[in-house]
Design a protein around this motif. Structure first.
Motif, PDB file in Angstrom:
ATOM      1  N   ILE A 151       7.544 -11.899  17.666  1.00 57.96           N
ATOM      2  CA  ILE A 151       8.747 -12.686  17.963  1.00 57.96           C
ATOM      3  C   ILE A 151       9.131 -12.618  19.444  1.00 57.96           C
ATOM      4  CG2 ILE A 151      11.241 -12.847  17.536  1.00 57.96           C
ATOM      5  CD1 ILE A 151      10.648 -12.225  14.596  1.00 57.96           C
ATOM      6  N   PRO A 152       9.304 -11.411  20.044  1.00 61.87           N
ATOM      7  CA  PRO A 152       9.624 -11.397  21.484  1.00 61.87           C
ATOM      8  C   PRO A 152       8.496 -11.960  22.344  1.00 61.87           C
ATOM      9  CG  PRO A 152       9.306  -9.161  20.633  1.00 61.87           C
ATOM     10  CD  PRO A 152       9.385 -10.064  19.462  1.00 61.87           C
ATOM     11  N   ALA A 153       7.242 -11.787  21.924  1.00 61.05           N
ATOM     12  CA  ALA A 153       6.118 -12.327  22.701  1.00 61.05           C
ATOM     13  C   ALA A 153       6.171 -13.852  22.723  1.00 61.05           C
ATOM     14  CB  ALA A 153       4.794 -11.848  22.112  1.00 61.05           C
ATOM     15  N   LEU A 154       6.457 -14.463  21.569  1.00 62.04           N
ATOM     16  CA  LEU A 154       6.569 -15.918  21.516  1.00 62.04           C
ATOM     17  C   LEU A 154       7.773 -16.411  22.313  1.00 62.04           C
ATOM     18  CD1 LEU A 154       5.670 -16.679  17.776  1.00 62.04           C
ATOM     19  CD2 LEU A 154       4.349 -17.326  19.800  1.00 62.04           C
ATOM     20  N   ILE A 155       8.865 -15.651  22.279  1.00 63.71           N
ATOM     21  CA  ILE A 155      10.062 -16.043  23.040  1.00 63.71           C
ATOM     22  C   ILE A 155       9.755 -16.072  24.535  1.00 63.71           C
ATOM     23  CG2 ILE A 155      12.382 -15.290  23.726  1.00 63.71           C
ATOM     24  CD1 ILE A 155      12.787 -14.344  20.839  1.00 63.71           C
ATOM     25  N   VAL A 156       8.975 -15.103  25.012  1.00 61.65           N
ATOM     26  CA  VAL A 156       8.555 -15.102  26.425  1.00 61.65           C
ATOM     27  C   VAL A 156       7.766 -16.372  26.729  1.00 61.65           C
ATOM     28  CG1 VAL A 156       7.063 -13.978  28.120  1.00 61.65           C
ATOM     29  CG2 VAL A 156       8.574 -12.595  26.696  1.00 61.65           C
ATOM     30  N   GLY A 157       6.833 -16.732  25.828  1.00 55.41           N
ATOM     31  CA  GLY A 157       6.046 -17.944  26.022  1.00 55.41           C
ATOM     32  C   GLY A 157       6.907 -19.197  26.026  1.00 55.41           C
ATOM     33  N   ILE A 158       7.904 -19.243  25.146  1.00 55.66           N
ATOM     34  CA  ILE A 158       8.814 -20.393  25.079  1.00 55.66           C
ATOM     35  C   ILE A 158       9.618 -20.521  26.374  1.00 55.66           C
ATOM     36  CG2 ILE A 158      10.876 -21.316  23.929  1.00 55.66           C
ATOM     37  CD1 ILE A 158       9.776 -19.894  21.344  1.00 55.66           C
ATOM     38  N   LEU A 159      10.150 -19.406  26.858  1.00 57.04           N
ATOM     39  CA  LEU A 159      10.945 -19.413  28.091  1.00 57.04           C
ATOM     40  C   LEU A 159      10.110 -19.883  29.284  1.00 57.04           C
ATOM     41  CD1 LEU A 159      13.531 -18.752  29.626  1.00 57.04           C
ATOM     42  CD2 LEU A 159      12.747 -16.382  29.809  1.00 57.04           C
ATOM     43  N   LEU A 160       8.879 -19.384  29.385  1.00 56.35           N
ATOM     44  CA  LEU A 160       8.009 -19.783  30.500  1.00 56.35           C
ATOM     45  C   LEU A 160       7.614 -21.252  30.403  1.00 56.35           C
ATOM     46  CD1 LEU A 160       5.716 -16.620  30.768  1.00 56.35           C
ATOM     47  CD2 LEU A 160       7.581 -17.299  32.300  1.00 56.35           C
ATOM     48  N   GLY A 161       7.383 -21.747  29.170  1.00 54.00           N
ATOM     49  CA  GLY A 161       7.094 -23.161  28.996  1.00 54.00           C
ATOM     50  C   GLY A 161       8.282 -24.026  29.375  1.00 54.00           C
ATOM     51  N   PHE A 162       9.480 -23.590  29.009  1.00 51.25           N
ATOM     52  CA  PHE A 162      10.723 -24.286  29.346  1.00 51.25           C
ATOM     53  C   PHE A 162      10.879 -24.387  30.868  1.00 51.25           C
ATOM     54  CE2 PHE A 162      15.275 -24.077  30.373  1.00 51.25           C
ATOM     55  CZ  PHE A 162      15.784 -25.134  29.626  1.00 51.25           C
ATOM     56  N   LEU A 163      10.661 -23.266  31.555  1.00 54.85           N
ATOM     57  CA  LEU A 163      10.777 -23.248  33.018  1.00 54.85           C
ATOM     58  C   LEU A 163       9.690 -24.099  33.671  1.00 54.85           C
ATOM     59  CD1 LEU A 163      11.613 -19.454  33.571  1.00 54.85           C
ATOM     60  CD2 LEU A 163      13.194 -21.408  33.701  1.00 54.85           C
ATOM     61  N   SER A 164       8.490 -24.098  33.081  1.00 55.93           N
ATOM     62  CA  SER A 164       7.393 -24.906  33.629  1.00 55.93           C
ATOM     63  C   SER A 164       7.724 -26.390  33.581  1.00 55.93           C
ATOM     64  CB  SER A 164       6.102 -24.644  32.844  1.00 55.93           C
ATOM     65  OG  SER A 164       5.664 -23.321  33.015  1.00 55.93           O
ATOM     66  N   GLN A 165       8.372 -26.828  32.506  1.00 58.99           N
ATOM     67  CA  GLN A 165       8.727 -28.237  32.397  1.00 58.99           C
ATOM     68  C   GLN A 165       9.700 -28.643  33.497  1.00 58.99           C
ATOM     69  OE1 GLN A 165       9.917 -29.530  28.503  1.00 58.99           O
ATOM     70  NE2 GLN A 165      10.518 -31.578  29.175  1.00 58.99           N
ATOM     71  N   ILE A 166      10.600 -27.749  33.855  1.00 55.45           N
ATOM     72  CA  ILE A 166      11.599 -28.059  34.887  1.00 55.45           C
ATOM     73  C   ILE A 166      11.029 -27.891  36.294  1.00 55.45           C
ATOM     74  CG2 ILE A 166      13.840 -27.394  35.852  1.00 55.45           C
ATOM     75  CD1 ILE A 166      14.554 -26.396  32.985  1.00 55.45           C
ATOM     76  N   ILE A 167      10.384 -26.750  36.537  1.00 55.49           N
ATOM     77  CA  ILE A 167       9.949 -26.407  37.902  1.00 55.49           C
ATOM     78  C   ILE A 167       8.625 -27.055  38.279  1.00 55.49           C
ATOM     79  CG2 ILE A 167       9.309 -24.503  39.426  1.00 55.49           C
ATOM     80  CD1 ILE A 167      11.187 -22.718  37.717  1.00 55.49           C
ATOM     81  N   ILE A 168       7.625 -26.977  37.381  1.00 59.21           N
ATOM     82  CA  ILE A 168       6.283 -27.466  37.718  1.00 59.21           C
ATOM     83  C   ILE A 168       6.133 -28.949  37.398  1.00 59.21           C
ATOM     84  CG2 ILE A 168       3.806 -27.214  37.236  1.00 59.21           C
ATOM     85  CD1 ILE A 168       4.317 -24.251  36.737  1.00 59.21           C
ATOM     86  N   GLN A 169       6.617 -29.365  36.210  1.00 57.45           N
ATOM     87  CA  GLN A 169       6.468 -30.770  35.828  1.00 57.45           C
ATOM     88  C   GLN A 169       7.572 -31.652  36.390  1.00 57.45           C
ATOM     89  OE1 GLN A 169       3.688 -31.599  34.385  1.00 57.45           O
ATOM     90  NE2 GLN A 169       3.069 -29.459  34.114  1.00 57.45           N
ATOM     91  N   GLY A 170       8.630 -31.037  36.944  1.00 60.04           N
ATOM     92  CA  GLY A 170       9.696 -31.823  37.554  1.00 60.04           C
ATOM     93  C   GLY A 170      10.624 -32.482  36.552  1.00 60.04           C
ATOM     94  N   GLY A 171      10.682 -31.963  35.347  1.00 58.36           N
ATOM     95  CA  GLY A 171      11.565 -32.522  34.330  1.00 58.36           C
ATOM     96  C   GLY A 171      12.985 -32.034  34.484  1.00 58.36           C
ATOM     97  N   SER A 172      13.891 -32.677  33.754  1.00 55.53           N
ATOM     98  CA  SER A 172      15.298 -32.286  33.807  1.00 55.53           C
ATOM     99  C   SER A 172      15.572 -31.172  32.795  1.00 55.53           C
ATOM    100  CB  SER A 172      16.192 -33.482  33.479  1.00 55.53           C
ATOM    101  OG  SER A 172      15.978 -33.907  32.130  1.00 55.53           O
ATOM    102  N   ILE A 173      16.678 -30.470  32.994  1.00 57.57           N
ATOM    103  CA  ILE A 173      17.072 -29.433  32.035  1.00 57.57           C
ATOM    104  C   ILE A 173      17.350 -30.065  30.679  1.00 57.57           C
ATOM    105  CG2 ILE A 173      18.850 -27.724  31.471  1.00 57.57           C
ATOM    106  CD1 ILE A 173      19.195 -27.226  34.466  1.00 57.57           C
ATOM    107  N   SER A 174      17.978 -31.253  30.707  1.00 58.78           N
ATOM    108  CA  SER A 174      18.265 -31.958  29.459  1.00 58.78           C
ATOM    109  C   SER A 174      16.978 -32.297  28.704  1.00 58.78           C
ATOM    110  CB  SER A 174      19.033 -33.251  29.761  1.00 58.78           C
ATOM    111  OG  SER A 174      19.214 -34.010  28.585  1.00 58.78           O
ATOM    112  N   GLY A 175      15.968 -32.753  29.436  1.00 64.43           N
ATOM    113  CA  GLY A 175      14.685 -33.084  28.812  1.00 64.43           C
ATOM    114  C   GLY A 175      13.996 -31.864  28.237  1.00 64.43           C
ATOM    115  N   ALA A 176      14.095 -30.729  28.957  1.00 64.79           N
ATOM    116  CA  ALA A 176      13.459 -29.489  28.493  1.00 64.79           C
ATOM    117  C   ALA A 176      14.132 -28.970  27.231  1.00 64.79           C
ATOM    118  CB  ALA A 176      13.510 -28.438  29.599  1.00 64.79           C
ATOM    119  N   VAL A 177      15.482 -29.081  27.188  1.00 64.70           N
ATOM    120  CA  VAL A 177      16.214 -28.676  25.981  1.00 64.70           C
ATOM    121  C   VAL A 177      15.858 -29.604  24.826  1.00 64.70           C
ATOM    122  CG1 VAL A 177      18.497 -28.446  24.936  1.00 64.70           C
ATOM    123  CG2 VAL A 177      18.108 -27.612  27.261  1.00 64.70           C
ATOM    124  N   GLY A 178      15.744 -30.903  25.131  1.00 67.14           N
ATOM    125  CA  GLY A 178      15.373 -31.875  24.107  1.00 67.14           C
ATOM    126  C   GLY A 178      14.000 -31.599  23.516  1.00 67.14           C
ATOM    127  N   ALA A 179      13.063 -31.146  24.355  1.00 68.52           N
ATOM    128  CA  ALA A 179      11.718 -30.816  23.875  1.00 68.52           C
ATOM    129  C   ALA A 179      11.762 -29.637  22.906  1.00 68.52           C
ATOM    130  CB  ALA A 179      10.810 -30.492  25.054  1.00 68.52           C
TER     131      ALA A 179
END
Length: 473
Positions: free
Chosen positions: A256-284
Motif C-alpha cells: 500500500i505505501p509503495a503504491l502510494i509513492v508510485g501514485i504521487l510520483l505519477g501525479f507530479l510527473s503529469q504536472i511537472i514533466i507532461q505540463g498538465g494542470s493540477i486539475s487535470g492530474a486530479v481528474g486522472a
C-alpha cells in the motif's frame, strides 16, 4: 435451534447461483453481480431455515466482506496508479521503449519473463498486472497481437512470481495455515510450477512465431510510436518510477505505501514533466486519463484508469464476499467438503480432491483467499491422519486456489483483470497456460504418487502428540 447442514441442503444456494449465473452471462449477456445477489438471498434463506438468526447471517456476510477489505484497498490504489502513470507519461514511455526493443515474435515470451521477474521480486500478481501488465498490453496491441494472448502471457508470468515469492501474501497464507515452513513450501511448489512455466513459455514461443516481421504491420508500429512522441514527453527517467516501486516492495515495504509513492510520483510527473494542470492530474486520479490523438488504438489504451474505473470491481468484490461469507460461516461449505472426503480414500485422491475443492471454492465463494483458507481448515486433519506431510496440502492449496482464481469471471481476480487489462476471463482463459497447466500437473502427481511426501515415523509420533494435546485442551 441450529441444524447441521446436510449436503443436499448446503448445495442448494450453489446450484441456484450457478444456474442464474449461466443464464445471466451466456443468455442475457449481463454481468455477474445480480446472480451473486440472488445466490446470497438463497443462502440466507437456507441458513435461516436451518436455525440461524438474521443477526448471525448478517454477521457472516460482514465477516466475508472484512476478509476482502485488503483486496479492495489494493484495487482502488491500482486504479489510481493506472490513472497517474498514464497521465504522467510513464506507461507511454514503457510502451515506447518496448516497441523499439522487443521483437514481435518473442513478445509473448518476453512479457511472461518480465512479469515473472517483477512479481517474484515484489510478491504481488495484482501490482505487476496493474503496472507492467498495462504497459505490456499497449506494446502487444501495437504489434498486432490479440489482447487475449497478451493478457494470458501477462497473467502466467505474474502468477508464477506471486506463487513462488516469499513476499507473496497467498504463499505465506498457505504455508501459515498448514503449519509448513515457508521455504519448504516454496521448494515443494517448484515440482509443479517449473514444468508449468516451461510449458507456458513453449506455447508462447510457438504462438509468437506468427507475429514475426513478415506477419506484423510495421507501419502501424511506427505510427503508434509517432503518436506517443507527439502526445507525451518520453523520457528514460520516467522508468525510474516503476523501478522505485519494485525496489520498495522488494525491500519489504508494504504494497500500500509503495503504491502510494508510485501514485504521487505519477501525479507530479503529469504536472511537472507532461505540463498538465493540477486539475487535470486530479481528474486522472478520479475518473481516469483522457486524450484524443486520432489513433483509435492509442485512445482506447490511454483513456482509462482512475478511482471510478475500479468501482465495478469493488462492488463485485463486496457482493461476492457476502455470498462466500454465508457459505463459509454457516457451515454450508464444510458440509460440501465433508461429502467430498467420503469418496477420497487414497493419498492421491485426497490431494486431487483438495485441488478440485480449491477451484470449486473460487467459483462459488469468488475469492482466492477463501479458496485457500477453507480447504486448509477442512483437509488438515485428513492429511495428518493419512500420514501426509503438510507441504502436500500447502502446495495443493496454491495449485488449486491461487492459480485458478483467474478463470472465474465473478471471482475478485477475474474482475480485477477485466478492470486492469480489459480482457474477459473467458477470452484469456485458453492463453493463461501456467494457470491451468499447474493444477493438471498437480492432479497427475497426486494420482501417480510422484513428489507426494509422507511423514516419517518420528513426525507421525509428534503429530499424534500434538493432536492428543489439542483434544485434552
Amino acid at each position: 435451534m441450529k441444524k447441521e447442514m446436510s449436503f443436499k441442503v448446503a448445495i442448494i444456494p450453489l446450484v441456484i447461483m450457478i444456474a442464474v449465473m449461466y443464464f445471466t452471462i451466456v443468455k442475457l449477456e449481463q454481468g455477474p453481480h445480480i446472480p451473486l445477489i440472488v445466490g446470497t438471498c438463497v443462502a440466507a434463506l437456507v441458513a435461516w431455515r436451518s436455525g440461524y438468526t438474521w443477526k448471525e447471517i448478517e454477521e457472516a456476510m460482514y465477516k466475508g466482506i472484512r476478509l476482502a477489505l485488503p483486496a479492495v484497498i489494493i484495487i482502488i490504489l491500482v486504479g489510481l496508479t493506472i490513472g497517474s502513470w498514464i497521465g504522467g507519461g510513464i506507461v507511454a514511455t514503457m510502451i515506447y521503449y518496448g516497441l523499439n526493443i522487443i521483437t514481435p515474435s518473442l513478445f509473448l515470451v518476453s512479457i511472461t519473463a518480465i512479469c515473472a521477474i517483477v512479481s517474484l521480486a515484489i510478491g504481488s500478481s495484482w501490482s505487476t498486472m496493474g503496472t507492467i501488465g498495462v504497459a505490456g498490453m499497449g506494446i502487444g496491441l501495437s504489434m498486432g497481437i490479440p489482447a487475449p494472448m497478451i493478457a494470458g502471457a501477462i497473467i502466467s508470468g505474474a502468477y508464477f512470481g506471486d506463487k513462488l515469492s516469499p513476499l507473496s501474501d497467498t504463499t505465506n497464507l498457505a504455508a501459515g495455515l498448514t503449519n509448513t515452513d515457508l521455504f519448504v513450501h516454496i521448494k515443494h511448489m517448484l515440482y509443479t510450477t517449473i514444468p508449468g512455466i516451461t510449458i507456458a513459455l513453449i506455447v508462447y514461443f510457438i504462438l509468437g512465431r506468427k507475429f514475426g516481421k513478415d506477419g506484423v504491420d510495421t507501419a502501424d508500429i511506427g505510427q503508434t510510436i509517432s503518436v506517443l512522441k507527439e502526445s507525451f514527453v518520453i523520457s528514460p527517467f520516467l522508468l525510474l518510477i516503476p523501478l522505485l516501486v519494485i525496489i520498495l516492495v522488494a525491500k519489504k515495504v508494504p504494497a500500500i505505501p509503495a503504491l502510494i509513492v508510485g501514485i504521487l510520483l505519477g501525479f507530479l510527473s503529469q504536472i511537472i514533466i507532461q505540463g498538465g494542470s493540477i486539475s487535470g492530474a486530479v481528474g486522472a486520479l478520479q475518473s481516469g486519463f483522457s486524450i484524443e490523438t486520432g489513433n483509435e488504438m492509442v485512445d482506447n489504451l490511454f483513456n482509462r484508469g482512475g478511482l471510478d474505473s475500479m468501482m465495478y470491481t469493488v462492488s463485485m468484490t463486496i457482493v461476492a464476499m457476502t455470498f462466500g461469507g454465508i457459505l463459509e460461516h454457516t457451515g454450508m461449505l464444510k458440509s460440501i467438503v465433508n461429502q467430498i472426503l467420503k469418496y477420497a480414500k487414497s493419498a492421491g485422491s485426497i490431494v486431487a480432491s483438495t485441488v478440485v475443492s480449491c477451484f470449486a471454492t473460487n467459483a462459488t465463494c469468488s475469492e482466492q483467499y477463501i479458496s485457500i483458507v477453507v480447504p486448509a481448515r477442512m483437509y488438515a486433519k485428513t492429511y495428518r491422519d493419512k500420514g501426509l506431510h503438510s507441504k502436500n496440502l500447502s502446495r495443493a492449496l496454491e495449485d488449486g486456489g491461487t492459480l485458478t482464481s483467474v478463470f472465474i469471471p465473478w471471482n475478485t481476480c477475474g474482475v480485477f483483470i477485466l478492470g486492469t487489462l480489459g480482457v474477459h476471463a473467458f477470452d484469456y482463459a485458453p492463453y493463461a497456460v501456467l494457470n491451468f497447466a499447474v493444477p493438471i500437473i498437480s492432479i497427475i502427481y497426486a494420482m501417480t504418487g510422484f513428489t507426494i511426501a509422507k511423514l516419517s515415523e518420528a513426525e507421525m509420533i509428534q503429530v499424534r502428540k500434538e493432536d492428543a494435546t489439542t483434544v485434552d485442551a
